[in-house]
Design an enzyme around this catalytic site. Sequence first.
Site, PDB file in Angstrom:
ATOM      1  N   ARG A 189       0.790  -1.080  -0.004  1.00  0.00           N
ATOM      2  CA  ARG A 189      -0.159  -0.061  -0.063  1.00  0.00           C
ATOM      3  C   ARG A 189       0.970   1.118   0.015  1.00  0.00           C
ATOM      4  O   ARG A 189       0.798   2.105   0.729  1.00  0.00           O
ATOM      5  CB  ARG A 189      -0.913   0.035   1.146  1.00  0.00           C
ATOM      6  CG  ARG A 189      -2.024  -0.913   1.050  1.00  0.00           C
ATOM      7  CD  ARG A 189      -2.740  -1.088   2.467  1.00  0.00           C
ATOM      8  NE  ARG A 189      -3.891  -1.911   2.278  1.00  0.00           N
ATOM      9  CZ  ARG A 189      -4.585  -2.537   3.412  1.00  0.00           C
ATOM     10  NH1 ARG A 189      -4.046  -2.439   4.472  1.00  0.00           N
ATOM     11  NH2 ARG A 189      -5.814  -3.425   3.013  1.00  0.00           N
ATOM     12  N   GLN A 218       6.861  -4.470   4.248  1.00  0.00           N
ATOM     13  CA  GLN A 218       6.845  -5.824   3.939  1.00  0.00           C
ATOM     14  C   GLN A 218       6.410  -6.389   2.788  1.00  0.00           C
ATOM     15  O   GLN A 218       6.131  -7.619   2.598  1.00  0.00           O
ATOM     16  CB  GLN A 218       5.995  -6.753   5.209  1.00  0.00           C
ATOM     17  CG  GLN A 218       6.419  -6.044   6.550  1.00  0.00           C
ATOM     18  CD  GLN A 218       5.599  -7.065   7.660  1.00  0.00           C
ATOM     19  OE1 GLN A 218       6.031  -7.380   8.800  1.00  0.00           O
ATOM     20  NE2 GLN A 218       4.295  -7.014   7.490  1.00  0.00           N
ATOM     21  N   ASN A 247       7.537 -10.525   5.125  1.00  0.00           N
ATOM     22  CA  ASN A 247       6.174 -10.209   5.477  1.00  0.00           C
ATOM     23  C   ASN A 247       5.831 -11.154   6.629  1.00  0.00           C
ATOM     24  O   ASN A 247       5.343 -12.265   6.469  1.00  0.00           O
ATOM     25  CB  ASN A 247       5.289 -10.678   4.324  1.00  0.00           C
ATOM     26  CG  ASN A 247       3.850 -10.407   4.546  1.00  0.00           C
ATOM     27  OD1 ASN A 247       3.525  -9.485   5.277  1.00  0.00           O
ATOM     28  ND2 ASN A 247       3.099 -10.812   3.641  1.00  0.00           N
ATOM     29  N   ASP A 276      -1.734   2.259  11.216  1.00  0.00           N
ATOM     30  CA  ASP A 276      -2.071   1.510  10.035  1.00  0.00           C
ATOM     31  C   ASP A 276      -1.702   2.440   8.728  1.00  0.00           C
ATOM     32  O   ASP A 276      -1.479   3.646   8.952  1.00  0.00           O
ATOM     33  CB  ASP A 276      -3.480   1.101   9.696  1.00  0.00           C
ATOM     34  CG  ASP A 276      -3.785  -0.161  10.365  1.00  0.00           C
ATOM     35  OD1 ASP A 276      -2.973  -0.831  10.583  1.00  0.00           O
ATOM     36  OD2 ASP A 276      -5.325  -0.495  10.482  1.00  0.00           O
ATOM     37  N   ASP A 278      -2.977   2.423   5.926  1.00  0.00           N
ATOM     38  CA  ASP A 278      -4.389   2.892   5.067  1.00  0.00           C
ATOM     39  C   ASP A 278      -5.385   3.762   5.465  1.00  0.00           C
ATOM     40  O   ASP A 278      -6.450   3.829   5.225  1.00  0.00           O
ATOM     41  CB  ASP A 278      -5.032   1.517   4.385  1.00  0.00           C
ATOM     42  CG  ASP A 278      -5.478   0.830   5.337  1.00  0.00           C
ATOM     43  OD1 ASP A 278      -5.060   0.796   6.681  1.00  0.00           O
ATOM     44  OD2 ASP A 278      -6.425  -0.248   5.133  1.00  0.00           O
ATOM     45  N   ASP A 391      -3.995  -7.230  18.703  1.00  0.00           N
ATOM     46  CA  ASP A 391      -4.275  -6.059  19.407  1.00  0.00           C
ATOM     47  C   ASP A 391      -4.957  -6.685  20.627  1.00  0.00           C
ATOM     48  O   ASP A 391      -4.833  -6.229  21.771  1.00  0.00           O
ATOM     49  CB  ASP A 391      -5.079  -5.163  18.546  1.00  0.00           C
ATOM     50  CG  ASP A 391      -6.134  -5.760  17.805  1.00  0.00           C
ATOM     51  OD1 ASP A 391      -6.329  -6.665  18.091  1.00  0.00           O
ATOM     52  OD2 ASP A 391      -6.579  -4.876  16.809  1.00  0.00           O
ATOM     53  N   HIS A 415     -10.339   4.967   8.696  1.00  0.00           N
ATOM     54  CA  HIS A 415      -9.907   3.626   8.131  1.00  0.00           C
ATOM     55  C   HIS A 415     -11.393   3.173   7.484  1.00  0.00           C
ATOM     56  O   HIS A 415     -12.514   3.320   7.885  1.00  0.00           O
ATOM     57  CB  HIS A 415      -9.549   2.814   9.614  1.00  0.00           C
ATOM     58  CG  HIS A 415      -9.177   1.491   9.200  1.00  0.00           C
ATOM     59  ND1 HIS A 415     -10.070   0.274   8.751  1.00  0.00           N
ATOM     60  CD2 HIS A 415      -7.853   1.199   9.361  1.00  0.00           C
ATOM     61  CE1 HIS A 415      -9.173  -0.524   8.491  1.00  0.00           C
ATOM     62  NE2 HIS A 415      -7.776  -0.294   8.850  1.00  0.00           N
TER      63      HIS A 415
END
Length: 639
Positions: A189, A218, A247, A276, A278, A391, A415
Amino acid sequence: MPGKTATPAPTQTAGAAAETRFTEHTPQGRLTAQRGLYAGPAPIVSKDLYAELEWGSAVRERAAITVEPASKVSGNTYFGRFPASYWQRWTTVTEVSVEAVVTGTGLLSMGASDVEGEPRVVAAEQVTDAKQVKVALTGKLDKFYDGGALWLDLETEGGQTLRVEQVRWTVEAPEKIRPTAVTICTMNRADDCLKNLQALAADVSSLETLDAIYVADQGTDLVESREGFEQVAKDLADKLHYIKQPNLGGAGGFTRGLFEVAGHTATEHANVLFMDDDVLLEPDLVIRMTAFSNRAANPIIVGGQMLNLFHPNQLHVGAEYARLNTLEPGQPVEHSLSTADLLGVDEETLKPNRQERRLDAGYNGWWSCLIPYEVVQATGYPLPFFFQWDDAEYSYRARAHGFPTVTLPGAGVWHADFHMKDWDEWHRYFNLRNSIITAALHSPFNLNLLSRVLIAQLIRYLLGMQYGLSATLIKAVEDFLQGPEVLRDGGVEAMKEIRRIRDAYPETKRHKATDVPGIASNDIGIINSAPRPSMQRLVLIKRVLDRVLGRSRFGLGAVPIDEANWWHIALFDTAVVTDASQEGVRVRSYDRVKMFALAKQGARVIQRLRKEGAAVQEQYKRAMPELTSRENWKRLYKL
C-alpha cells in the site's frame, strides 16, 4: 532536538542499526494536549467535526477561524472537545487552559458538559479591538469523573468580527517528556503509506514529542519506489527509519517498532505509537495521545478511535471489548456510541451524538494505539499471530499485568469501514485460530461452550453454501490443536496454506455481476429474504433436513449482502450474493458431497478440541515467554 546523538540515513534495509537514541526530554513551557483546529486534513472531512456554526457565518480554516458579525461558532464537536472526564480519571492534571491568539472583537467562552450532556460555561472573556492578543481561559478538571468534556465557543454581535488562531489546549508539563516513535506497518500500500508520511512531515514542526517514525515495509511494491518518497525522507530527516523486512503480517510490522525502540532507548519511559498504513490521518492524534500518556498517573495503553473512511462523519465505536470464550471481538462497551453519525442526534434522546459518559475499554485496535515501553518490559512483545486478534490479545495480557487500555475520544483516524470488508476471506483463518489461542490464554476456556459456538458457526456456513469458509474454520481449529509450534514462523506458511485450501472452493472468488461464469446476467433476479425467524431453532432444523434431503425452494437468485442469512440462502440451489465490498458478487451453489464431507470433518475436529483443548491450552501458556521474547522476534526478523 534533545535526545539525538547522531543523524542516520533516512533509508535502512532490514537489520540496519537505527541510530536514534531515545531519551527523555526537558519540557519547554506548558505541554500542548491538543490543538484547536477548524478544518480537517482532507476535503472529504466535514468542518463540522471540528467546529459547528450555530448561527451567522464564519470562515473556517485549518488552523484559524474568522467569525463574522452576529455569529456563533461552537467547539462542542468531535475534534473540538477536550475529553475532560478521561483526563480527570487517568492523569494527574488538575486544570487545563485553552489559549488563542485573537484579533477583533467578540466573546470567547469555555463550555463544559456533564455525563448527561448538559452544558455550562466554565470561563469567558470579552475582547475588544484586539490585535494579535493572546487570550487564555482556564478550567478545573474536577467535575467530570463519570463523564463530560470542555470546548471553546466563539461569539460576535452585530458589527463585530473576531479572528482566532493558534488555539492550544495546554496542561502543566511533567518533569520529563517521554520520547515517542510512530510505527507504520505497510504491505503493498505504498501510495497510502506515503500520504501518511507526507501528512506527518507537513505537521512535524507541531509534533514536538515525536522522535522517530519507523516504516516496516513488508511488501514487493515498496514505498521507497514512489516519486515523493525522496522528498518526504528529506523533510522528516533523521526522524524517518525505513525498514524492509519479511512479510510477517500486522503483528510483525507493528512489533518491529517496539523492537527497534527497545534496542535504542536509554529510558524505560518511552512510547511506541502504532498506526495503520491505509488510514486518513489526523496528525493531531499524535499530540493528543502522547500528551495524555505523558501526564498519565501510571503507564497505560492509549488507543485512538476509528472513524469510517467511506462515511467520514461516522464513529466506528466509542470503546470496545471482546467476549473471549465465545470468540466475539468488537463488542461495544455499554453506553458506547457505535456506527454513530457524529453530526446527527440520538434517535431516543434526540441529543447530539456526543460521547459524554467515560468508558472503560477492553482493548483498542492497532489502527492507532500507543504502548509505553514499561508495558513491553512487563508483558513481553506481541504474539507472532501474523494478524487478527494480536491487538486484543496484547491488551488483555497487559491488563493482567496492571496496564489497562484507554480509548481516548477526539483522537481519531479514518479507516476503511469494516462492514464493507467480506467475512469470507483467507484472513478469517487467522481471526478464528488466533481468537481460540487468545481465549485459551485469557479466558476460562470453557471447551463445551467454545465447541457449541464453533458448531453453530459451521452449520451456518454450510447452510449458507460457504464451503470454503467452512474449510477455513476447520483448518483454524486443526492448527490451534497443533499447539504453539504453528506460530514458530510467524504465520507465513499458514497464510500460503489457507489460500491454497480456499482456492479449491469457487464461492470464495469474486466476479463482476455482469460476468458470472456459467450464468447469464439477465437471468439473475433479486429474491429478498423473509425477516429473521422468531423460532430460529425450529427453522434451523427444517433447513438442515431440507439440505440433507436435497430440497430447495429457489433454483437461482440474487441476494443482497445484508439479506444473505443462513435461513434465506439455504432455500437456493444457486445464490449470487453481493460481496460486502459492493465491488462484485460471489456464486454459492449447493454441493451435497462437499457439505457432508465438511460436516463430518468439522464434527471430528471440534470433538478433538473438546477432548484435547485443555492440554493444548497448557502448551500455549508454557510457550508464551519464548514466543513473546525479543529473541524470538529477532529470529523472525532474520537479524
